[in-house]
Write an enzyme that holds these catalytic residues in place. Structure first.
Site, short mmCIF file in Angstrom:
data_model
loop_
_atom_site.label_atom_id
_atom_site.label_comp_id
_atom_site.label_asym_id
_atom_site.label_seq_id
_atom_site.Cartn_x
_atom_site.Cartn_y
_atom_site.Cartn_z
N CYS A 1 0.95 -1.16 0.10
CA CYS A 1 0.06 0.09 -0.04
C CYS A 1 0.77 1.26 -0.11
CB CYS A 1 -0.71 0.17 1.16
SG CYS A 1 -1.93 1.28 1.43
N ARG B 1 -6.53 -3.78 -10.67
CA ARG B 1 -7.23 -2.54 -11.39
C ARG B 1 -8.11 -3.18 -12.62
NH1 ARG B 1 -3.62 2.14 -12.83
NH2 ARG B 1 -2.03 0.67 -13.08
#
Length: 332
Positions: free
Chosen positions: A68, A194
């Site tokens: 992250c 994604r």
């Protein structure tokens, strides 16, 4: 067998018993092989989370988020920051692997900085610390989601991981991407992230080894399913409807980037290529191709009714953008 992983959950929030965080760990009946991803920076809280997951969660593996890039997470020592704090990283992996009866996996990036990739040095240590599999996103924390993922470097990481299984991640948007990267890099598998938000039917394409020229009507049917599932989960009162709307708008901020296969001159579409202006094949396809919040809201109103007064929407995650957000804020 499909391998799926839940959305990142923060260890501190789980230990505080936040229902919204525990909801991220729920398994759907359709999921064959399901894992959850935990993010945190404190070895004691991460190990305690592992103990709770082992006791109460229906999971096949637990993944540590070391990828992250968000400032709030990084500044607290979690996510990608652990790649620069190896003693703490080791303590977390050893503690969690000891507490779990299921495999422990790790997801990370190439490194913190663009010019100093470190993943290939860390991966062999992870194997010794107790990790069963490693996935690397082919971008650094500094790079975030800009420029192309570095699959050449992921090939080096795959060699460093052997004989431990290694998965690569980054820019997968077609079955051809999967074939190319598996053949050229030696990875054992790929992770789709994604690409699944931009093109959720990508898994059908991968399994059937084909491009699907999906119609706007078929795509809208998926939005209807999403809305129905959301209302079933959050309720159909005002609060439930607006919660569904916000999740739907977040998804639409990714979905608009899909370019219909029938309009492409060259296949496949690349995930970070900004498309030129094009004429869609019908009005609904035009609306779905818009990068403007106003049009995403129009789609939400077709499904959930009019927006409330003083409505405001800003996409949470810059991963939905190319190099900068496109018309990303709307206040009414």
């Amino acid at each position: 067998v499909d391998i799926t992983c839940g959305e990142m959950a923060m260890s501190t929030n789980l230990l505080q018993g936040q229902s919204s965080e525990w909801a991220l760990l729920k398994r759907h009946s359709s999921e064959d092989f399901f894992g959850v991803q935990i993010c945190g920076s404190f070895p004691d809280s991460m190990t305690r989370c592992a103990q709770l997951l082992n006791q109460y969660a229906d999971v096949d593996f637990v993944d540590i988020n070391v990828g992250c890039p968000i400032d709030l997470v990084f500044q607290k020592g979690g996510g990608c920051a652990l790649m620069g704090r190896l003693t703490r990283f080791e303590t977390i992996v050893r503690g969690m692997s000891t507490a779990l009866d299921v495999p422990l996996t790790v997801k990370m990036r190439t490194g913190i900085h663009d010019r100093n990739f470190t993943a290939h040095k860390i991966i062999p240590q992870l194997r010794d610390w107790g990790a069963s599999l490693v996935t690397v996103h082919g971008r650094s924390r500094e790079q975030r989601y800009t420029r192309a993922a570095n699959w050449e470097y992921l090939s080096e990481c795959a060699r460093a991981a052997a004989p431990m299984p290694f998965y690569g991640n980054g820019d997968i948007l077609s079955y051809e991407d999967v074939l190319q990267h598996r053949q050229s890099t030696g990875v054992d598998g790929v992770m789709v992230a994604r690409g699944a938000l931009i093109k959720p039917w990508i898994f059908t394409e991968i399994k059937e080894q084909r491009h699907w020229d999906i119609s706007s009507t078929e795509r809208f049917s998926m939005l209807q399913d999403f809305t129905r599932f959301g209302l079933s989960h959050w309720g159909s009162d005002t609060q439930g409807v607006e919660t569904v709307r916000r999740f739907l708008l977040e998804w639409l901020s990714f979905l608009y980037r899909y370019i219909p296969i029938g309009l492409l001159e060259v296949l496949p579409q690349r995930i970070n290529e900004r498309p030129p202006l094009y004429y869609a094949r019908d009005d609904l396809e035009s609306l779905m191709a818009s990068g403007h919040c106003q049009d995403w809201i129009k789609l939400s109103e077709r499904l959930l009714g009019p927006i409330p007064d003083n409505f405001n929407f800003v996409p949470k995650h810059k991963a939905n953008s190319y190099s900068a957000p496109v018309s990303a804020t709307l206040s009414i």
